[in-house]
Every structure is written in C-alpha cells, then in structure tokens.
Design an enzyme around this catalytic site. Structure first.
Site, PDB file in Angstrom:
ATOM      1  N   ASN A  84      42.615  46.742  43.587  1.00  0.00           N
ATOM      2  CA  ASN A  84      43.788  46.029  43.052  1.00  0.00           C
ATOM      3  C   ASN A  84      45.100  46.644  43.566  1.00  0.00           C
ATOM      4  O   ASN A  84      45.091  47.522  44.413  1.00  0.00           O
ATOM      5  CB  ASN A  84      43.746  45.961  41.522  1.00  0.00           C
ATOM      6  N   ARG A  85      46.210  46.137  43.046  1.00  0.00           N
ATOM      7  CA  ARG A  85      47.515  46.505  43.613  1.00  0.00           C
ATOM      8  C   ARG A  85      48.139  47.719  42.923  1.00  0.00           C
ATOM      9  O   ARG A  85      48.061  47.834  41.703  1.00  0.00           O
ATOM     10  CB  ARG A  85      48.496  45.331  43.487  1.00  0.00           C
ATOM     11  N   HIS A 110      43.769  47.050  47.304  1.00  0.00           N
ATOM     12  CA  HIS A 110      42.354  47.248  47.622  1.00  0.00           C
ATOM     13  C   HIS A 110      42.115  48.378  48.634  1.00  0.00           C
ATOM     14  O   HIS A 110      41.337  48.238  49.583  1.00  0.00           O
ATOM     15  CB  HIS A 110      41.742  45.948  48.158  1.00  0.00           C
ATOM     16  N   HIS A 185      33.489  43.101  45.332  1.00  0.00           N
ATOM     17  CA  HIS A 185      34.299  41.884  45.439  1.00  0.00           C
ATOM     18  C   HIS A 185      33.435  40.655  45.779  1.00  0.00           C
ATOM     19  O   HIS A 185      33.849  39.799  46.560  1.00  0.00           O
ATOM     20  CB  HIS A 185      35.376  42.102  46.503  1.00  0.00           C
ATOM     21  N   TYR A 187      32.002  37.084  45.559  1.00  0.00           N
ATOM     22  CA  TYR A 187      32.436  35.781  45.042  1.00  0.00           C
ATOM     23  C   TYR A 187      31.186  34.957  44.762  1.00  0.00           C
ATOM     24  O   TYR A 187      30.335  34.807  45.650  1.00  0.00           O
ATOM     25  CB  TYR A 187      33.227  35.009  46.089  1.00  0.00           C
ATOM     26  N   ASP A 253      43.907  34.765  38.660  1.00  0.00           N
ATOM     27  CA  ASP A 253      43.962  36.044  39.362  1.00  0.00           C
ATOM     28  C   ASP A 253      44.479  37.058  38.347  1.00  0.00           C
ATOM     29  O   ASP A 253      45.606  37.523  38.433  1.00  0.00           O
ATOM     30  CB  ASP A 253      44.882  35.945  40.590  1.00  0.00           C
ATOM     31  N   GLN A 291      38.742  41.750  36.718  1.00  0.00           N
ATOM     32  CA  GLN A 291      39.649  40.858  37.437  1.00  0.00           C
ATOM     33  C   GLN A 291      38.903  39.574  37.759  1.00  0.00           C
ATOM     34  O   GLN A 291      37.810  39.611  38.343  1.00  0.00           O
ATOM     35  CB  GLN A 291      40.125  41.517  38.744  1.00  0.00           C
ATOM     36  N   GLU A 319      35.473  40.980  39.217  1.00  0.00           N
ATOM     37  CA  GLU A 319      35.609  42.348  39.714  1.00  0.00           C
ATOM     38  C   GLU A 319      35.782  43.310  38.549  1.00  0.00           C
ATOM     39  O   GLU A 319      36.840  43.363  37.934  1.00  0.00           O
ATOM     40  CB  GLU A 319      36.820  42.438  40.636  1.00  0.00           C
TER      41      GLU A 319
HETATM   42  C1  BGC Z   1      43.049  39.989  44.076  1.00  0.00           C
HETATM   43  C2  BGC Z   1      43.850  38.895  44.688  1.00  0.00           C
HETATM   44  C3  BGC Z   1      43.776  39.015  46.197  1.00  0.00           C
HETATM   45  C4  BGC Z   1      42.330  38.945  46.616  1.00  0.00           C
HETATM   46  C5  BGC Z   1      42.185  39.131  48.092  1.00  0.00           C
HETATM   47  C6  BGC Z   1      41.625  39.849  44.556  1.00  0.00           C
HETATM   48  O1  BGC Z   1      40.852  40.881  44.047  1.00  0.00           O
HETATM   49  O2  BGC Z   1      43.071  39.928  42.656  1.00  0.00           O
HETATM   50  O3  BGC Z   1      45.206  38.973  44.260  1.00  0.00           O
HETATM   51  O4  BGC Z   1      44.522  37.985  46.812  1.00  0.00           O
HETATM   52  O5  BGC Z   1      41.595  39.946  45.960  1.00  0.00           O
HETATM   53  O6  BGC Z   1      41.016  38.549  48.545  1.00  0.00           O
END
Ligand code: BGC
Length: 368
Positions: A84-85, A110, A185, A187, A253, A291, A319
């Site tokens: 995350n950021r 990330h 991550h 999906y 998100d 997340q 996540e």
């Molecule tokens: C984040 C998103 C981001 C994405 C990138 C996610 O885990 O929450 O903000 O754009 O990852 O693939």
C-alpha cells in the site's frame, strides 16, 4: 485446458528454457490446482470446479510470463517490503527520517519501483506428504533497497491442505529495524472470467469501520464507521451496488478495519460468493486490515491467461495487510520489525461451493 488429475495429490516443477531462473510450481490436492511462479512468488492459477463441474482458473494471471517482471497491476504477486501507499515515501523511524523510492504520484506504493512483487524468489522446498502440498520461496532484500533500512530475509510458504484451503505463511527477519507489511495481490473472478466483471459477486466483510484516505489515496489516520455507506459489507452485498459511488477511484479501493481476535487465531475476514457458479471464497487472516480493490484501472489492454481481455471491474483483490501508511500513524498497529524478532503472518483462501459454507461470519479459527 488443464483437467482434474487422477491421483489425489501431486507437486510439479516446470522450468522454461526461454526464461532462465524462472520456475513454476503446480500443487494439486483433491480437486484444486494452484500454480505459482517464482517471479514475485505470484499465484498464476487457482483452478476449482463450479457446481456444474466446470473446472476454471479463477484468478487473474498474465498469458505471457515476461510481463511478471514489468507491470503495475501486481497480478497474484506477493507485495513488499511494505504494501500500500506511504505518503511522500517518508516517515520517522526511531527519530531518523527514512526516505523511500517514489513510484506512484508523490507516494511510495507496494514496496517501490521494483518491489518484492517483481523480484526473482528462490524456491526453497517443494513437497507433499500425502495430505498437504507445500511450496516455500524466499527473497533476500539488501540493506537500502528502495530506501528501506536493513537486510530483510523474507519467505512465503503456500500450503494446499486437501480441504479446499490455500494457506499463505509469511515470515521475515531483518538486520535492522524496518517496516514490514507483506500481502498477496491475487485478483479473483469466481466465474473464471466467463463473466468479464465481478459486479455480480456478493461480498461480506467482517469490518465495522475503515481507514479514511485523502485525494492522493493515502491514509489520513482517521478510522470511520462503514454504517450507512457503500462500504457496509457486514451482510452480503452485491459489488455492483456501491461500486459507482467513488468518483475518481472508479470503484472500491479501501482498507477495512477487521474485527480483532485473540492472539493465535485467524479472523474470518471476508466471504466472496458468485451465485451463478456457486463458487465461494472465504478469507481468513491474522492481519488487522483488508484492502478491497476492484481492478478499477484495468482497461482491456491485458489479455489474461484465460485468453480474455481484463476490463474494468474484471476481478477483485482481497489484500490482507497492515493499515495503509501505518509507519506515519502511531495509533495504528505497529509494523516495525526489530532485529532478533520474527515477522509472522498467515492468510488462508478457502474455496467451497455455496451450500458448503459453514459457521458464523465472526468465526475465528486457530492456525498452528
Ligand atoms: C491499490 C490500488 C492500486 C493497485 C495497483 C491496489 O492494491 O489499493 O490503489 O492502484 O493496487 O494495482
């Protein structure tokens, strides 16, 4: 097309001479196949049957493996050193300013420019004992990589247990104090991308609150209730319901604050269900946050392993993680790993068909 195998359990290793150093492992246990590649330790396949016996890969993966080294979508990958950021890519650690690489606007995302998700991991072991399959990978991140202090030795073990559960066991040790927040991550699209979006999926999340974020998508440090918002997933909710409510985000998100559990138990964090196929995924975790990201920036330019273009809202990532930007918000659960300590975290993805879901939503399970 991959088929259910005759034997109950197996592990396989595949090397592709055109990609030196790259290995792919396949775990098969009683009807479920899991594929993992050592680039980013990424899950490239989870094959399960739907209620009609259709066997499909229900996760997003690149058709061409060279994309795993360079991409900004993190398909299936282990994300680190810190998921995350982190706003501005900087924070104070024991009174000293740490400056990380900037790779997302003005922020660190990330793990940076080339995070754990894009590195070649080493396969440490691959085995089965007749009951469960195990594949363990490790990565050593040098002191200073992407700005992080300390050499960090991380490992991830995937265990497919024969009861429809894939366990992800994370461990790390560091030579210096450093923040650690590892996640996966993957999906999911429980139709196997037969339906190009997950708008028809139902999601339940064991969270009464979420962490607020600002316009730059970084955490403000404030925790808000989900009640009376499109983030209220305390009872099953169609993703289509609230996905259009977030303006520039273009979908979900958000980080959810999971119900706390006593030590050594895993919380049932979320349940994702797809009514047409009957497939269901339950996520258990030892981590405090989840997340939820609905692939808001997918634009059809990637053709996935299923041979179909991945479009907006084509899948959902669940996540499990520390709260975003915890290093900047001291009241959030601590994410600093000290020398001599061992970082340990567990997440379980449990697969079933709809009618097999048992127990209460707040059920906690032990994991030893
Ligand atoms: C984040 C998103 C981001 C994405 C990138 C996610 O885990 O929450 O903000 O754009 O990852 O693939």
């Amino acid at each position: 097309m991959h088929k259910i195998q005759n034997e109950n359990i197996s592990v396989d290793l595949v090397r592709d001479p055109s990609h030196p150093g790259v290995v792919q492992v396949r775990l098969y246990n009683r009807g479920i196949t899991v594929d993992v590649i050592n680039i980013g330790c990424a899950i490239t396949g989870i094959y399960t049957s739907d209620r009609y016996g259709n066997y499909k890969n229900i996760v997003a993966a690149f058709g061409d493996i060279s994309f795993y080294r360079v991409n900004d979508v993190y398909l299936g990958a282990v994300v680190g050193r810190y998921a995350n950021r982190i706003q501005g890519g900087c924070f104070l650690l024991d009174g000293r300013e740490v400056r990380l690489s900037i790779n997302n606007g003005h922020n660190h995302l990330h793990g940076g420019v080339e995070g754990f998700s894009h590195k070649l991991w080493s396969l440490v072991s691959l085995q089965h004992n007749g009951t469960e399959c195990r594949a363990k990978f490790s990565y050593t991140s040098p002191d200073g990589e992407e700005g992080y202090p300390g050499e960090l030795i991380a490992s991830v073990e995937y265990i497919l247990d024969g009861r429809g559960r894939l366990h992800l066991l994370y461990e790390a040790v560091s030579s210096q104090s450093t923040p650690v927040n590892l996640t996966n991550h993957t999906y999911f699209n429980l139709t196997g991308f037969e339906d190009p979006t997950v708008l028809g999926h139902l999601l339940t999340i064991n969270a009464a609150s979420y962490t607020e974020k600002n316009a730059g998508n970084t955490s403000t440090g404030i925790i808000l209730p989900v009640a009376e918002t499109p983030l209220d997933f305390r009872t099953p909710r169609l993703l289509a319901d609230g996905i259009g409510c977030f303006g520039a985000d273009m979908g979900y998100d958000h980080n959810f604050v999971l119900q706390q559990n006593p030590e050594n138990t895993l919380i049932r964090a979320a349940v994702l269900q797809e009514p047409a196929t009957g497939r269901s995924l339950t996520v258990y975790t030892s981590k405090p946050g989840l997340q939820v990201y609905t692939a808001n920036y997918w634009d059809g330019s990637i053709t996935g392993i299923q041979g179909k273009p991945y479009i907006r809202h084509g899948a959902v990532a669940l996540e499990t993680q520390a709260f975003p930007g915890s290093v900047r918000h001291r009241h959030f659960p601590d994410t600093i790993l000290r020398p001599g300590e061992i970082y340990r975290a567990t997440t379980i993805f449990a697969f079933s068909l709809g009618d097999e879901i048992q127990g209460q939503h707040n059920e906690a399970i032990s994991h030893n």
